[in-house]
Enzyme design. Structure first.
Site, PDB file in Angstrom:
ATOM      1  N   HIS A 103       0.838  -1.214   0.000  1.00 12.97           N
ATOM      2  CA  HIS A 103       0.000   0.000   0.000  1.00 12.97           C
ATOM      3  C   HIS A 103       0.867   1.257   0.000  1.00 12.97           C
ATOM      4  CE1 HIS A 103      -3.959   2.005   0.833  1.00 12.97           C
ATOM      5  NE2 HIS A 103      -3.093   3.011   1.010  1.00 12.97           N
ATOM      6  N   HIS A 158       1.454   5.406  -2.066  1.00 15.70           N
ATOM      7  CA  HIS A 158       0.982   6.471  -2.972  1.00 15.70           C
ATOM      8  C   HIS A 158       2.205   7.100  -3.634  1.00 15.70           C
ATOM      9  CE1 HIS A 158      -3.262   6.552  -1.545  1.00 15.70           C
ATOM     10  NE2 HIS A 158      -2.685   5.992  -0.494  1.00 15.70           N
ATOM     11  N   GLN A 210      -9.475   9.418  -5.339  1.00 12.91           N
ATOM     12  CA  GLN A 210      -9.221  10.101  -4.058  1.00 12.91           C
ATOM     13  C   GLN A 210     -10.396  10.982  -3.603  1.00 12.91           C
ATOM     14  OE1 GLN A 210      -5.860  10.840  -1.951  1.00 12.91           O
ATOM     15  NE2 GLN A 210      -7.720  11.150  -0.758  1.00 12.91           N
ATOM     16  N   HIS A 234      -9.397   1.746  -0.195  1.00  9.09           N
ATOM     17  CA  HIS A 234      -9.282   2.443   1.080  1.00  9.09           C
ATOM     18  C   HIS A 234     -10.654   2.270   1.743  1.00  9.09           C
ATOM     19  CE1 HIS A 234      -5.796   4.212  -0.770  1.00  9.09           C
ATOM     20  NE2 HIS A 234      -5.510   4.914   0.317  1.00  9.09           N
ATOM     21  N   GLU A 280     -11.414   4.282   6.619  1.00 11.63           N
ATOM     22  CA  GLU A 280     -10.224   4.922   7.195  1.00 11.63           C
ATOM     23  C   GLU A 280     -10.674   6.097   8.055  1.00 11.63           C
ATOM     24  OE1 GLU A 280      -7.283   6.404   4.467  1.00 11.63           O
ATOM     25  OE2 GLU A 280      -5.833   6.772   6.069  1.00 11.63           O
ATOM     26  N   ASP A 300       2.275   3.313   2.906  1.00  5.68           N
ATOM     27  CA  ASP A 300       1.258   4.320   2.595  1.00  5.68           C
ATOM     28  C   ASP A 300       1.880   5.606   2.034  1.00  5.68           C
ATOM     29  OD1 ASP A 300      -1.310   5.224   2.210  1.00  5.68           O
ATOM     30  OD2 ASP A 300      -1.713   5.680   4.300  1.00  5.68           O
ATOM     31  N   TRP A 339       0.635  14.010   3.663  1.00 10.61           N
ATOM     32  CA  TRP A 339       0.052  13.321   4.811  1.00 10.61           C
ATOM     33  C   TRP A 339       1.084  12.860   5.833  1.00 10.61           C
ATOM     34  CZ3 TRP A 339      -1.490  12.611  -0.254  1.00 10.61           C
ATOM     35  CH2 TRP A 339      -2.779  13.050  -0.542  1.00 10.61           C
TER      36      TRP A 339
HETATM   37 FE   FE2 Z   1      -3.571   5.097   1.309  1.00 10.33          FE
END
Ligand code: FE2
Length: 424
Positions: free
Chosen positions: A57, A59, A152, A210, A213, A309, A315
């Protein structure tokens, strides 16, 4: 005469003194005291050899963008989402490719040779999709990159997301993504899971959403994901990522949910670094950890991988592509300190994500691809404890990265000249 021989390796399953013979990019033999000769030999000196790390996982479209166009001052998920929204219109394909390739260099140096990356499809230009498809080809000789079409801004919430997602799949993106908890209503979230699972079934693709979350104990899209996985015969091809709400769900409900996931052949991915920092932000004290229920999922027979991630993006401002750091955090947050549990944490960044991604020829068996990592550690627990140095990273029987052993020169009377952090 073999191409390469690794002598005297310890394997994650506890076998010691193993020689690994490599020919034509594959493991040709694996046993103690292999009599064959090879063009090149590496003395493992009893240290641990694992198959490569796998990140299930990630991005890659946002990675290494930290500070662009500004830093996340609060460090919260909401400011991160707002920041990504500010950055998206400024992205260029060249920047995306350059940052992704730089991250792949970091990954290779850390023995991370397979990554499933979500790619945002909510930009009508599909700039990131095209960039990462290009990167997937560029890195193919040394890294397996699998792409997930990730809406997203919500598959139904964003007007062009679903059409863009299909365009991304047409261009060659591998997996169908989703974000049901971010849709406008719970009903829309439920509907998005149905639509996306049916799309995957039609196209014969895997699903990785996802899912839930949040810290909301009533966010239950994972149940719907399991339902459609079973209904559409997608067992073994569907993954729920994050699943943080499961942390806060009622125990009675979870006791029903876990067998449903098992029946539906749904896998889980926890992202311990990011979830321990982002979840529970509205709590005072006691403050929830927010990571999904890893030991309970494993006990129920559900495959669980740990993902990175984010690395240096809106983030998460930390990270380095080190899956042992991910395993280390996962172990702590899930309190997986038992001997078997600590070994499961290594599996959660190697064999389990390899199975989730459906990697062919992965593993430490004769006939598998000769993709191997030699660690400065005696066993899996040591590897996690030390976030051990990757002494050698081998892909298809060729050395593609090496790092000198970690040590420190001591200047203490009556003590050794160098420190050795390994046990025994
Ligand atoms: Fe993610």
């Amino acid at each position: 005469m073999l191409d390469l021989m690794l002598r005297n390796a310890t394997l994650p399953d506890g076998r010691v003194g193993i020689d690994i013979g490599i020919e034509h990019g594959r493991i040709a033999a694996l046993q103690p005291h292999l009599p064959a000769q090879a063009g090149r030999e590496i003395d493992c000196a009893g240290q641990l050899v694992t198959p490569p790390f796998v990140d299930a996982h990630f991005h890659m479209d946002s990675t290494l963008s930290y500070g662009l166009p500004r830093v996340n001052r609060s460090g919260t998920l909401l400011e991160g989402i707002a920041l990504w929204g500010e950055l998206k219109p400024l992205l260029t394909q060249e920047d995306l490719v350059e940052r992704a390739l730089a991250y792949c260099d970091w990954a290779v140096a850390k023995g991370l040779l397979a990554i499933r990356s979500h790619v945002d499809v909510c930009d009508d230009r599909l700039l990131a999709v095209e960039a990462l498809l290009h990167v997937r080809e560029r890195v193919k000789p040394y890294l397996d990159l699998q792409l997930v079409a990730f809406p997203q801004d919500g598959a139904l919430r964003s007007t062009s997301a679903l059409a863009n997602l299909e365009r991304a799949l047409d261009l060659g993106v591998d997996v169908v993504g989703g974000i049901p908890h971010f849709e406008r209503t719970f009903a829309d979230g439920t509907e998005s899971v149905r639509v996306l699972c049916e799309l995957a079934a039609e196209r014969g693709l895997m699903v990785d959403m996802h899912c839930d979350e949040s810290d909301d104990p009533l966010s239950r899209h994972i149940e719907t994901l399991a339902f459609h996985a079973q209904r559409l015969g997608l067992q073994g091809r569907v993954t729920g990522s994050h699943l943080t709400s499961m942390h806060s769900m009622d125990n009675d409900y979870v006791s029903k949910l876990l067998p449903l996931l098992r029946e539906a052949g749904v896998a889980a991915i926890a992202n311990p670094l990011i979830n321990i920092t982002l979840q529970g932000r509205r709590d005072t004290y006691p403050k929830r950890r927010g990571m999904t229920r890893v030991p309970e999922l494993l006990a129920a027979g559900i495959p669980v991988a740990f993902g990175q991630d984010c690395v240096m993006d809106p983030w998460y401002s930390l990270g380095s592509g080190d899956m042992l750091e991910v395993a280390h955090m996962g172990l702590h947050v899930a309190q997986m300190t038992g001997q078997d549990a600590m070994r499961q944490c290594l599996a959660a960044v190697t064999t389990t994500p390899a199975a989730i991604l459906g990697l062919q020829g992965y593993g430490l068996e004769v006939g598998c691809r000769a993709d191997l990592v030699l660690l400065q550690a005696g066993d899996p627990v040591d590897a996690i404890r030390l976030r051990a140095t990757r002494l050698a990273v081998i892909r298809g029987g060729k050395l593609i990265a090496a790092t000198p052993p970690a040590t420190a020169a001591l200047q203490l009377p009556g003590r050794p000249a160098a420190v050795d952090w390994r046990r025994g």
